[in-house]
Motif scaffolding. Sequence first.
Motif, mmCIF file in Angstrom:
data_model
loop_
_atom_site.group_PDB
_atom_site.id
_atom_site.type_symbol
_atom_site.label_atom_id
_atom_site.label_comp_id
_atom_site.label_asym_id
_atom_site.label_seq_id
_atom_site.Cartn_x
_atom_site.Cartn_y
_atom_site.Cartn_z
ATOM 1 N N SER A 95 7.121 -43.238 30.349
ATOM 2 C CA SER A 95 6.724 -43.332 28.943
ATOM 3 C C SER A 95 5.726 -44.463 28.686
ATOM 4 O O SER A 95 5.062 -44.475 27.649
ATOM 5 N N ASP A 96 5.591 -45.398 29.620
ATOM 6 C CA ASP A 96 4.651 -46.508 29.473
ATOM 7 C C ASP A 96 3.327 -46.278 30.205
ATOM 8 O O ASP A 96 2.486 -47.174 30.242
ATOM 9 N N ARG A 97 3.139 -45.124 30.772
ATOM 10 C CA ARG A 97 1.915 -44.845 31.544
ATOM 11 C C ARG A 97 0.862 -44.155 30.688
ATOM 12 O O ARG A 97 0.325 -43.095 31.024
ATOM 13 N N ASN A 98 0.522 -44.781 29.579
ATOM 14 C CA ASN A 98 -0.426 -44.170 28.646
ATOM 15 C C ASN A 98 -1.829 -44.052 29.234
ATOM 16 O O ASN A 98 -2.530 -43.074 28.977
ATOM 17 N N GLU A 99 -2.248 -45.039 30.035
ATOM 18 C CA GLU A 99 -3.593 -44.968 30.619
ATOM 19 C C GLU A 99 -3.684 -43.828 31.623
ATOM 20 O O GLU A 99 -4.686 -43.118 31.673
ATOM 21 N N VAL A 100 -2.632 -43.624 32.407
ATOM 22 C CA VAL A 100 -2.615 -42.508 33.357
ATOM 23 C C VAL A 100 -2.709 -41.189 32.599
ATOM 24 O O VAL A 100 -3.459 -40.297 32.972
ATOM 25 N N LYS A 101 -1.958 -41.072 31.520
ATOM 26 C CA LYS A 101 -1.991 -39.846 30.700
ATOM 27 C C LYS A 101 -3.380 -39.636 30.117
ATOM 28 O O LYS A 101 -3.880 -38.513 30.084
ATOM 29 N N ARG A 102 -4.005 -40.715 29.674
ATOM 30 C CA ARG A 102 -5.341 -40.612 29.084
ATOM 31 C C ARG A 102 -6.359 -40.068 30.083
ATOM 32 O O ARG A 102 -7.178 -39.215 29.758
ATOM 33 N N VAL A 103 -6.308 -40.536 31.323
ATOM 34 C CA VAL A 103 -7.316 -40.114 32.297
ATOM 35 C C VAL A 103 -6.982 -38.799 32.984
ATOM 36 O O VAL A 103 -7.884 -38.082 33.414
ATOM 37 N N SER A 104 -5.685 -38.478 33.099
ATOM 38 C CA SER A 104 -5.330 -37.301 33.896
ATOM 39 C C SER A 104 -4.572 -36.213 33.136
ATOM 40 O O SER A 104 -4.349 -35.134 33.678
ATOM 41 N N GLY A 105 -4.108 -36.511 31.932
ATOM 42 C CA GLY A 105 -3.363 -35.519 31.176
ATOM 43 C C GLY A 105 -1.889 -35.452 31.534
ATOM 44 O O GLY A 105 -1.160 -34.621 31.008
ATOM 45 N N GLN A 106 -1.453 -36.302 32.437
ATOM 46 C CA GLN A 106 -0.043 -36.355 32.830
ATOM 47 C C GLN A 106 0.304 -37.784 33.189
ATOM 48 O O GLN A 106 -0.563 -38.627 33.244
ATOM 49 N N ARG A 107 1.577 -38.063 33.432
ATOM 50 C CA ARG A 107 2.002 -39.447 33.641
ATOM 51 C C ARG A 107 2.436 -39.757 35.072
ATOM 52 O O ARG A 107 2.839 -40.861 35.364
ATOM 53 N N GLY A 108 2.371 -38.784 35.966
ATOM 54 C CA GLY A 108 2.763 -39.016 37.355
ATOM 55 C C GLY A 108 1.684 -39.746 38.133
ATOM 56 O O GLY A 108 0.510 -39.717 37.781
ATOM 57 N N VAL A 109 2.094 -40.420 39.191
ATOM 58 C CA VAL A 109 1.160 -41.088 40.096
ATOM 59 C C VAL A 109 1.476 -40.646 41.519
ATOM 60 O O VAL A 109 2.604 -40.209 41.778
ATOM 61 N N PRO A 110 0.538 -40.696 42.416
ATOM 62 C CA PRO A 110 -0.797 -41.269 42.284
ATOM 63 C C PRO A 110 -1.758 -40.340 41.557
ATOM 64 O O PRO A 110 -1.580 -39.121 41.547
ATOM 65 N N VAL A 111 -2.792 -40.951 40.977
ATOM 66 C CA VAL A 111 -3.922 -40.237 40.388
ATOM 67 C C VAL A 111 -5.180 -40.895 40.929
ATOM 68 O O VAL A 111 -5.300 -42.119 40.913
ATOM 69 N N LEU A 112 -6.094 -40.083 41.427
ATOM 70 C CA LEU A 112 -7.372 -40.570 41.939
ATOM 71 C C LEU A 112 -8.472 -40.122 40.989
ATOM 72 O O LEU A 112 -8.518 -38.954 40.603
ATOM 73 N N VAL A 113 -9.339 -41.059 40.625
ATOM 74 C CA VAL A 113 -10.499 -40.749 39.788
ATOM 75 C C VAL A 113 -11.746 -41.110 40.582
ATOM 76 O O VAL A 113 -11.905 -42.250 41.020
ATOM 77 N N ASP A 114 -12.596 -40.108 40.788
ATOM 78 C CA ASP A 114 -13.886 -40.298 41.452
ATOM 79 C C ASP A 114 -14.952 -40.086 40.385
ATOM 80 O O ASP A 114 -15.345 -38.958 40.096
ATOM 81 N N GLU A 115 -15.378 -41.174 39.766
ATOM 82 C CA GLU A 115 -16.332 -41.090 38.658
ATOM 83 C C GLU A 115 -17.672 -40.503 39.089
ATOM 84 O O GLU A 115 -18.304 -39.779 38.324
ATOM 85 N N ASP A 116 -18.112 -40.812 40.296
ATOM 86 C CA ASP A 116 -19.412 -40.334 40.764
ATOM 87 C C ASP A 116 -19.460 -38.810 40.850
ATOM 88 O O ASP A 116 -20.500 -38.206 40.622
ATOM 89 N N ARG A 117 -18.341 -38.192 41.171
ATOM 90 C CA ARG A 117 -18.297 -36.737 41.320
ATOM 91 C C ARG A 117 -17.618 -36.040 40.147
ATOM 92 O O ARG A 117 -17.489 -34.826 40.139
ATOM 93 N N GLY A 118 -17.153 -36.818 39.172
ATOM 94 C CA GLY A 118 -16.500 -36.239 38.005
ATOM 95 C C GLY A 118 -15.165 -35.594 38.330
ATOM 96 O O GLY A 118 -14.794 -34.592 37.726
#
Length: 80
Positions: free
Chosen positions: A38-61
Amino acid sequence: MSITLYALDGCPFCVKVHDALEANEIEYETVWTEAMHSDRNEVKRVSGQRGVPVLVDEDRGVTMAESEKILEYIDQTLAQ
């Protein structure tokens, strides 16, 4: 290259992803998340869910969750 890994300290799936990134000498930033879903708001913002790990590759979108998919992406796309 702009790679961000959202991870939880002590998460074995996150460790696998960290190890793969390190083994392939891929530069990345780690954002450490809260233990409570419930405290993983940033993860939810970037990925739409709250589980981890989440990888973000900005260069490739690319934003992805689930360690096995991330490991495959590292191997097929990011590894030298």
